[in-house]
Design a protein around this motif. Structure first.
Motif, mmCIF file in Angstrom:
data_model
loop_
_atom_site.group_PDB
_atom_site.id
_atom_site.type_symbol
_atom_site.label_atom_id
_atom_site.label_comp_id
_atom_site.label_asym_id
_atom_site.label_seq_id
_atom_site.Cartn_x
_atom_site.Cartn_y
_atom_site.Cartn_z
ATOM 1 N N LEU A 1 0.822 -1.226 0.000
ATOM 2 C CA LEU A 1 0.000 0.000 0.000
ATOM 3 C C LEU A 1 0.849 1.267 0.000
ATOM 4 O O LEU A 1 0.563 2.210 -0.741
ATOM 5 C CB LEU A 1 -0.942 0.004 1.200
ATOM 6 N N ALA A 2 1.915 1.288 0.818
ATOM 7 C CA ALA A 2 2.744 2.500 0.846
ATOM 8 C C ALA A 2 3.523 2.653 -0.460
ATOM 9 O O ALA A 2 3.677 3.762 -0.967
ATOM 10 C CB ALA A 2 3.700 2.476 2.033
ATOM 11 N N THR A 3 4.003 1.539 -1.005
ATOM 12 C CA THR A 3 4.829 1.678 -2.214
ATOM 13 C C THR A 3 3.993 1.908 -3.483
ATOM 14 O O THR A 3 4.481 2.562 -4.399
ATOM 15 C CB THR A 3 5.810 0.492 -2.389
ATOM 16 N N ILE A 4 2.733 1.429 -3.522
ATOM 17 C CA ILE A 4 1.898 1.837 -4.677
ATOM 18 C C ILE A 4 1.559 3.317 -4.567
ATOM 19 O O ILE A 4 1.334 3.987 -5.576
ATOM 20 C CB ILE A 4 0.563 1.036 -4.868
ATOM 21 N N THR A 5 1.528 3.824 -3.345
ATOM 22 C CA THR A 5 1.263 5.252 -3.160
ATOM 23 C C THR A 5 2.496 6.064 -3.559
ATOM 24 O O THR A 5 2.370 7.120 -4.181
ATOM 25 C CB THR A 5 0.862 5.540 -1.701
ATOM 26 N N ALA A 6 3.670 5.542 -3.229
ATOM 27 C CA ALA A 6 4.908 6.207 -3.666
ATOM 28 C C ALA A 6 5.034 6.161 -5.188
ATOM 29 O O ALA A 6 5.616 7.054 -5.797
ATOM 30 C CB ALA A 6 6.115 5.535 -3.014
ATOM 31 N N THR A 7 4.495 5.109 -5.790
ATOM 32 C CA THR A 7 4.536 4.958 -7.247
ATOM 33 C C THR A 7 3.666 6.033 -7.900
ATOM 34 O O THR A 7 2.463 6.088 -7.644
ATOM 35 C CB THR A 7 4.046 3.538 -7.630
ATOM 36 N N GLY A 8 4.273 6.877 -8.705
ATOM 37 C CA GLY A 8 3.547 8.002 -9.290
ATOM 38 C C GLY A 8 2.762 7.639 -10.543
ATOM 39 O O GLY A 8 2.932 8.274 -11.585
ATOM 40 N N GLN A 9 1.934 6.589 -10.437
ATOM 41 C CA GLN A 9 1.084 6.192 -11.564
ATOM 42 C C GLN A 9 -0.254 5.750 -10.992
ATOM 43 O O GLN A 9 -0.329 4.745 -10.296
ATOM 44 C CB GLN A 9 1.701 5.008 -12.324
ATOM 45 N N GLU A 10 -1.292 6.514 -11.324
ATOM 46 C CA GLU A 10 -2.616 6.249 -10.750
ATOM 47 C C GLU A 10 -3.125 4.860 -11.036
ATOM 48 O O GLU A 10 -3.857 4.277 -10.237
ATOM 49 C CB GLU A 10 -3.622 7.269 -11.291
ATOM 50 N N LYS A 11 -2.723 4.277 -12.172
ATOM 51 C CA LYS A 11 -3.288 2.972 -12.534
ATOM 52 C C LYS A 11 -2.960 1.894 -11.496
ATOM 53 O O LYS A 11 -3.648 0.902 -11.395
ATOM 54 C CB LYS A 11 -2.823 2.543 -13.932
ATOM 55 N N TYR A 12 -1.901 2.110 -10.709
ATOM 56 C CA TYR A 12 -1.546 1.120 -9.692
ATOM 57 C C TYR A 12 -2.252 1.347 -8.359
ATOM 58 O O TYR A 12 -2.243 0.482 -7.500
ATOM 59 C CB TYR A 12 -0.029 1.127 -9.434
ATOM 60 N N ASN A 13 -2.764 2.555 -8.117
ATOM 61 C CA ASN A 13 -3.252 2.813 -6.760
ATOM 62 C C ASN A 13 -4.659 3.370 -6.634
ATOM 63 O O ASN A 13 -5.256 3.283 -5.557
ATOM 64 C CB ASN A 13 -2.258 3.715 -6.001
ATOM 65 N N LYS A 14 -5.249 3.916 -7.715
ATOM 66 C CA LYS A 14 -6.521 4.621 -7.506
ATOM 67 C C LYS A 14 -7.649 3.685 -7.070
ATOM 68 O O LYS A 14 -8.568 4.103 -6.367
ATOM 69 C CB LYS A 14 -6.910 5.449 -8.739
ATOM 70 N N GLN A 15 -7.548 2.401 -7.418
ATOM 71 C CA GLN A 15 -8.600 1.446 -7.035
ATOM 72 C C GLN A 15 -8.465 0.957 -5.590
ATOM 73 O O GLN A 15 -9.284 0.185 -5.119
ATOM 74 C CB GLN A 15 -8.633 0.269 -8.024
ATOM 75 N N PHE A 16 -7.435 1.438 -4.865
ATOM 76 C CA PHE A 16 -7.202 0.939 -3.504
ATOM 77 C C PHE A 16 -7.288 2.017 -2.435
ATOM 78 O O PHE A 16 -6.720 1.900 -1.370
ATOM 79 C CB PHE A 16 -5.850 0.219 -3.441
ATOM 80 N N ARG A 17 -7.979 3.099 -2.732
ATOM 81 C CA ARG A 17 -8.112 4.183 -1.770
ATOM 82 C C ARG A 17 -8.930 3.761 -0.559
ATOM 83 O O ARG A 17 -9.802 2.909 -0.718
ATOM 84 C CB ARG A 17 -8.752 5.395 -2.467
#
Ligand SMILES: *Cc1c(COP(=O)(O)O)cnc(C)c1O
Length: 408
Positions: free
Chosen positions: A147-163
């Motif tokens: 969770l922290a590293t997908i947030t550090a990853t600057g690409q929404e496709k990896y994290n927007k579905q996990f808010r």
């Protein structure tokens, strides 16, 4: 001839494995030797992706296999409740290689090493009674899947579905000096960057940019975390890519190739920063266990014996020259990027997936990024002859009529 073994494996996988990887490339390997892999289809493949920068020694390297077998017979795991000889030895080796960092923490993957970096940065400021929460990372970066590293990853496709995502992260355009100067202030905990963005098309940071980042961090006290999960292990022609930028970051993460295929990651830090963790703050069951550390020590021994960091540089230069000649000859390559044996080939046409498929038919494993980029991360034992053969077939594939007339 139909490959019944593969067919059965695919059915089993589709029935029982979560659908995270979609339709995978339809090959299944039974064994490997050097830079070659052999499939259930009885075909031989030249491995130009190396398990995504992991199989740095290729396959079935004798020193590595012997070290794993002999350590497995002695002690595979015993927990970090106890002292571990290969772990202590590996810690010293990695500190020496870092040329300026002093302490390590072992994890099992790149994401876990970065996760530790994020925690350590917060811990460091908390212990200084100067709590800081803000992290700045780059747009199109990649730092892992927790969770922290997908947030550090600057690409929404990896994290927007996990808010909701862990708070405190913001993103700046890569290689943009003004943006980083505007973003870093006295509340910034750390800036986290790759020196070559691997997952988004092999984009190198400029020296001027990294100098500006270091300057911003110095001015504000923010820490600089360099993610060398993909660029480390000699991949770019120096053991760490940061050596080519003449900097020593506050923290560095390393994983992928370190165990030659055995999972291991490591976070390396400066002494002052490492004090951000006190007993109980962080830990791991598997991280740095005897088996993984024995594998990593064997990998590093093989690097010394075979001068693989130097090889990555010279073979990388040779490869780029050969690709440059293909560019001249065919006019179908827009740009050749990367350093050492971390190579991105941007095609003129959006045919990367088709080119990758044709490579597979001809017995080569390559990776495509988006519709235009072919990525190569071969084992560092690659030889000139291998590059020559690969390039000869690459020309044939590129100039094949089936591929070139593709409409934009
Ligand atoms: C692969 C990669 C990671 C994640 O590593 P895992 O071992 O898959 O967790 C992090 N950062 C970079 C730059 C990577 O290339």
């Amino acid at each position: 001839m139909e490959d019944l073994i593969l067919k059965e494996i695919i059915e089993q996988d589709e029935k029982y494995y979560m659908n995270t990887f979609g339709k995978r490339t339809p090959v299944c390997f039974t064994h490997g030797e050097g830079i070659f892999l052999y499939g259930t289809d009885k075909k031989k493949y030249m491995d130009m992706i190396g398990g995504i920068a992991v199989n740095v020694l290729g396959h079935n390297n004798k020193r590595l296999v012997d070290a794993i077998a002999s350590q497995a017979a002695k002690l595979i795991h015993c927990s970090n409740l106890y002292y571990i000889k290969p772990q202590a030895e590996l810690a010293e080796k990695i500190v020496c290689l870092s040329k300026g960092l002093t302490k390590v923490f072992f994890a099992n993957s790149g994401a876990e090493a970065n996760e530790a970096a994020i925690k350590l940065a917060r811990g460091y400021f908390e212990k200084k009674n100067d709590p800081r929460v803000k992290f700045i990372t780059a747009i199109n970066s990649f730092h892992g899947r927790t969770l922290a590293t997908i947030t550090a990853t600057g690409q929404e496709k990896y994290n927007k579905q996990f808010r909701p995502l862990p708070p405190g992260f913001s993103y700046v355009p890569y290689n943009d000096i003004k943006a980083i100067k505007d973003a870093v202030d006295s509340d910034t905990c750390a800036v986290m960057l790759e020196l070559i963005q691997g997952e988004s098309g092999i984009i190198s940071a400029t020296k001027e940019y990294i100098d500006a980042v270091v300057e911003c961090c110095k001015k504000t006290g923010a820490l600089l975390i360099i993610d060398e999960v993909q660029t480390g292990m000699g991949r770019t022609g120096s053991f760490f890519a940061y050596e080519q930028y003449n900097i020593v970051p506050d923290m560095v993460s390393l994983a992928k190739g370190l165990g030659g295929g055995v999972p291991i990651g490591v976070l390396i830090a400066k002494d002052s920063v490492a004090n951000g963790f006190v007993p109980g703050d962080h830990g791991t069951t598997f991280g740095g266990n005897p088996l993984a550390c024995a594998a990593a020590l064997a990998v590093l021994d093989e690097y010394d014996q075979k001068h693989l960091v130097e090889a990555a540089k010279s073979m990388g230069d040779y490869f780029k020259d050969a690709l440059g000649a293909i560019r001249e000859k065919t006019g179908l390559i827009k740009e050749i990027r990367g350093k050492g044996l971390m190579i991105g080939i941007e095609l003129v046409n959006p045919n990367a997936v088709k080119v990758k498929e044709r490579f597979l038919e001809k017995g080569y494993l390559v990776n495509s990024i988006g519709s235009n980029v072919i990525r190569l991360l071969p084992p560092l034992i690659l030889q000139k002859d291998d590059i020559d053969i690969f390039c000869k077939d690459f020309v044939e594939i590129l100039t094949d009529n089936l591929i070139t007339p593709d409409k934009q």
